[in-house]
Motif scaffolding. Structure first.
Motif, PDB file in Angstrom:
ATOM      1  N   GLU A 157       0.860  -1.188   0.000  1.00 11.53           N
ATOM      2  CA  GLU A 157       0.000   0.000   0.000  1.00 11.53           C
ATOM      3  C   GLU A 157       0.886   1.224   0.000  1.00 11.53           C
ATOM      4  N   LEU A 158       0.285   2.351  -0.370  1.00  8.07           N
ATOM      5  CA  LEU A 158       1.076   3.584  -0.462  1.00  8.07           C
ATOM      6  C   LEU A 158       0.629   4.565   0.607  1.00  8.07           C
ATOM      7  N   PRO A 159       1.574   5.327   1.172  1.00 10.26           N
ATOM      8  CA  PRO A 159       1.197   6.358   2.141  1.00 10.26           C
ATOM      9  C   PRO A 159       0.651   7.594   1.416  1.00 10.26           C
ATOM     10  N   ASP A 160       0.391   8.674   2.155  1.00 12.11           N
ATOM     11  CA  ASP A 160      -0.221   9.868   1.545  1.00 12.11           C
ATOM     12  C   ASP A 160       0.682  10.541   0.523  1.00 12.11           C
ATOM     13  N   SER A 161       1.996  10.565   0.784  1.00 13.13           N
ATOM     14  CA  SER A 161       2.880  11.267  -0.158  1.00 13.13           C
ATOM     15  C   SER A 161       4.123  10.439  -0.447  1.00 13.13           C
ATOM     16  N   VAL A 162       4.498  10.438  -1.728  1.00 14.26           N
ATOM     17  CA  VAL A 162       5.636   9.618  -2.177  1.00 14.26           C
ATOM     18  C   VAL A 162       6.464  10.409  -3.176  1.00 14.26           C
ATOM     19  N   LEU A 163       7.775  10.301  -3.054  1.00 14.85           N
ATOM     20  CA  LEU A 163       8.686  10.862  -4.058  1.00 14.85           C
ATOM     21  C   LEU A 163       9.365   9.713  -4.791  1.00 14.85           C
ATOM     22  N   ASP A 164       9.341   9.771  -6.129  1.00 10.56           N
ATOM     23  CA  ASP A 164      10.135   8.842  -6.930  1.00 10.56           C
ATOM     24  C   ASP A 164      11.348   9.639  -7.408  1.00 10.56           C
ATOM     25  N   CYS A 165      12.480   9.351  -6.802  1.00  7.91           N
ATOM     26  CA  CYS A 165      13.674  10.147  -7.098  1.00  7.91           C
ATOM     27  C   CYS A 165      14.496   9.442  -8.164  1.00  7.91           C
ATOM     28  N   ALA A 214       2.556   8.430 -12.124  1.00  8.62           N
ATOM     29  CA  ALA A 214       1.229   8.534 -12.741  1.00  8.62           C
ATOM     30  C   ALA A 214       0.259   7.569 -12.061  1.00  8.62           C
ATOM     31  N   GLU A 215       0.732   6.349 -11.826  1.00  7.85           N
ATOM     32  CA  GLU A 215      -0.138   5.342 -11.239  1.00  7.85           C
ATOM     33  C   GLU A 215      -0.484   5.691  -9.791  1.00  7.85           C
ATOM     34  N   ALA A 216       0.512   6.157  -9.038  1.00  6.41           N
ATOM     35  CA  ALA A 216       0.264   6.518  -7.637  1.00  6.41           C
ATOM     36  C   ALA A 216      -0.701   7.704  -7.567  1.00  6.41           C
ATOM     37  N   ALA A 217      -0.491   8.706  -8.439  1.00  7.50           N
ATOM     38  CA  ALA A 217      -1.369   9.886  -8.438  1.00  7.50           C
ATOM     39  C   ALA A 217      -2.803   9.477  -8.767  1.00  7.50           C
ATOM     40  N   ALA A 218      -2.951   8.524  -9.695  1.00  8.69           N
ATOM     41  CA  ALA A 218      -4.299   8.061 -10.063  1.00  8.69           C
ATOM     42  C   ALA A 218      -4.986   7.382  -8.875  1.00  8.69           C
ATOM     43  N   ARG A 219      -4.190   6.898  -7.921  1.00  5.97           N
ATOM     44  CA  ARG A 219      -4.774   6.277  -6.721  1.00  5.97           C
ATOM     45  C   ARG A 219      -4.976   7.286  -5.590  1.00  5.97           C
ATOM     46  N   GLY A 220      -4.764   8.562  -5.899  1.00  8.36           N
ATOM     47  CA  GLY A 220      -5.017   9.604  -4.893  1.00  8.36           C
ATOM     48  C   GLY A 220      -3.823   9.977  -4.041  1.00  8.36           C
ATOM     49  N   ARG A 223       2.543   5.707 -20.099  1.00 12.38           N
ATOM     50  CA  ARG A 223       1.852   6.238 -18.910  1.00 12.38           C
ATOM     51  C   ARG A 223       2.547   7.515 -18.449  1.00 12.38           C
ATOM     52  N   PHE A 224       3.881   7.460 -18.413  1.00 12.96           N
ATOM     53  CA  PHE A 224       4.677   8.636 -18.019  1.00 12.96           C
ATOM     54  C   PHE A 224       4.424   9.797 -18.981  1.00 12.96           C
ATOM     55  N   LEU A 225       4.530   9.521 -20.274  1.00 10.27           N
ATOM     56  CA  LEU A 225       4.429  10.608 -21.268  1.00 10.27           C
ATOM     57  C   LEU A 225       3.048  11.251 -21.256  1.00 10.27           C
ATOM     58  N   GLN A 226       2.028  10.434 -21.034  1.00 10.36           N
ATOM     59  CA  GLN A 226       0.670  10.970 -20.963  1.00 10.36           C
ATOM     60  C   GLN A 226       0.524  11.859 -19.718  1.00 10.36           C
ATOM     61  N   ASP A 227       1.051  11.361 -18.587  1.00  8.65           N
ATOM     62  CA  ASP A 227       0.875  12.097 -17.326  1.00  8.65           C
ATOM     63  C   ASP A 227       1.673  13.394 -17.313  1.00  8.65           C
ATOM     64  N   VAL A 228       2.887  13.353 -17.871  1.00 12.59           N
ATOM     65  CA  VAL A 228       3.738  14.545 -17.844  1.00 12.59           C
ATOM     66  C   VAL A 228       3.088  15.652 -18.688  1.00 12.59           C
ATOM     67  N   SER A 229       2.284  15.254 -19.683  1.00 18.91           N
ATOM     68  CA  SER A 229       1.645  16.290 -20.501  1.00 18.91           C
ATOM     69  C   SER A 229       0.404  16.862 -19.813  1.00 18.91           C
ATOM     70  N   ILE A 230      -0.268  16.047 -18.964  1.00 19.74           N
ATOM     71  CA  ILE A 230      -1.478  16.593 -18.312  1.00 19.74           C
ATOM     72  C   ILE A 230      -1.192  17.159 -16.916  1.00 19.74           C
ATOM     73  N   ALA A 231      -0.133  16.699 -16.270  1.00 18.56           N
ATOM     74  CA  ALA A 231       0.163  17.194 -14.909  1.00 18.56           C
ATOM     75  C   ALA A 231       1.667  17.453 -14.761  1.00 18.56           C
ATOM     76  N   PRO A 232       2.196  18.430 -15.526  1.00 17.42           N
ATOM     77  CA  PRO A 232       3.642  18.651 -15.499  1.00 17.42           C
ATOM     78  C   PRO A 232       4.168  19.034 -14.114  1.00 17.42           C
ATOM     79  N   GLU A 233       3.282  19.555 -13.257  1.00 17.50           N
ATOM     80  CA  GLU A 233       3.726  19.967 -11.913  1.00 17.50           C
ATOM     81  C   GLU A 233       4.180  18.778 -11.061  1.00 17.50           C
ATOM     82  N   ARG A 234       3.786  17.569 -11.468  1.00 16.81           N
ATOM     83  CA  ARG A 234       4.227  16.378 -10.727  1.00 16.81           C
ATOM     84  C   ARG A 234       5.671  16.000 -11.065  1.00 16.81           C
ATOM     85  N   TYR A 235       6.243  16.599 -12.124  1.00 15.51           N
ATOM     86  CA  TYR A 235       7.556  16.166 -12.632  1.00 15.51           C
ATOM     87  C   TYR A 235       8.542  17.322 -12.472  1.00 15.51           C
ATOM     88  N   VAL A 236       9.365  17.208 -11.434  1.00  9.65           N
ATOM     89  CA  VAL A 236      10.190  18.326 -10.990  1.00  9.65           C
ATOM     90  C   VAL A 236      11.645  18.081 -11.408  1.00  9.65           C
TER      91      VAL A 236
END
Ligand code: SAM
Length: 202
Positions: free
Chosen positions: A6-14, A23-29, A89-102
């Motif tokens: 299971e995933l906690p509330d916030s996760v960083l993929d470094c 993308a998958e984690a964000a889709a799960r909230g 999945r990455f390419l789709q998500d980076v185009s709709i939610a670029p703020e997630r990719y720092v």
């Protein structure tokens, strides 16, 4: 590879690169953020870099055939399919939610102390120990711990290609005096024998 049920509330993929985890984690909230120096690139160049990187693993596998096992993926074809799905999945998500990719690089991440419940790092530390030395690894581990509230998980603990062990791993762990460290087995294995992760906690 991180043995997560299971995933906690916030996760960083470094050093997320072109992976689909965020993308998958964000889709799960989950409040999920990915960081990588490659995210500095303009969008079109990033798409091109991710697409061009897809055959790279195949090249490494061909050069070191005896160093890989297939019980997780099943076959090279299935691995390629999954890799392409993750990249899409990455390419789709980076185009709709670029703020997630720092954009950012270890050993200095652009986040405050204890910003994430869980920090994940795959295929950079230890994997690229031909490129980054022991001092860099120590600074990188300290930085990952700084931005984590609970846990840091790092996978794998061996070098890329032939999967040699990293001779200074136990010395590094001794140097992390204020952190609890544990080497834990995981169900995932692709490089033969690379089935352990490092878990650091406060
Ligand atoms: C082999 S890829 C791993 C990508 C992903 N974690 C995975 O397992 O598929 C290594 C990634 O590390 C990134 N990288 C290289 N140097 C870095 C640094 N100093 N700090 C953070 N990421 C870095 C690269 O841009 C690349 O995306």
């Amino acid at each position: 590879m991180f043995d997560l049920s299971e995933l906690p509330d916030s996760v960083l993929d470094c050093c997320a690169g072109g992976a689909g985890f965020t993308a998958e984690a964000a889709a799960r909230g989950v409040d999920a953020i990915a960081v990588d120096p490659a995210y500095e690139l303009p969008a079109a160049e990033l798409v091109d870099t991710v697409r061009r990187s897809l055959p790279a693993t195949a090249g490494i596998v061909d050069e070191h055939t005896g160093s890989f096992v297939w019980h997780w993926y099943g076959s090279p074809e299935r691995k390629d399919e999954l890799r392409i799905e993750a990249a899409d999945r990455f390419l789709q998500d980076v185009s709709i939610a670029p703020e997630r990719y720092v954009p950012g690089s270890l050993p200095e991440l652009p986040f405050g102390d204890q910003r994430f419940d869980l920090v994940l790092c795959s295929h950079l530390l230890f994997t690229w120990s031909d490129k980054y030395d022991q001092a860099w690894h120590l600074a990188a581990l300290r930085e990952l711990v700084r931005v984590a509230r609970n846990e840091v998980r790092v996978f794998p603990l061996v070098r890329q290609g032939g999967g040699e062990s990293v001779p200074y791993l136990s010395e590094l762990l001794d140097q992390l005096t204020d952190v609890r460290s544990e080497i834990r087995k995981v169900p995932y294995e692709f490089q033969a024998g690379a089935n352990e992760m490092l878990v650091l906690s406060r």
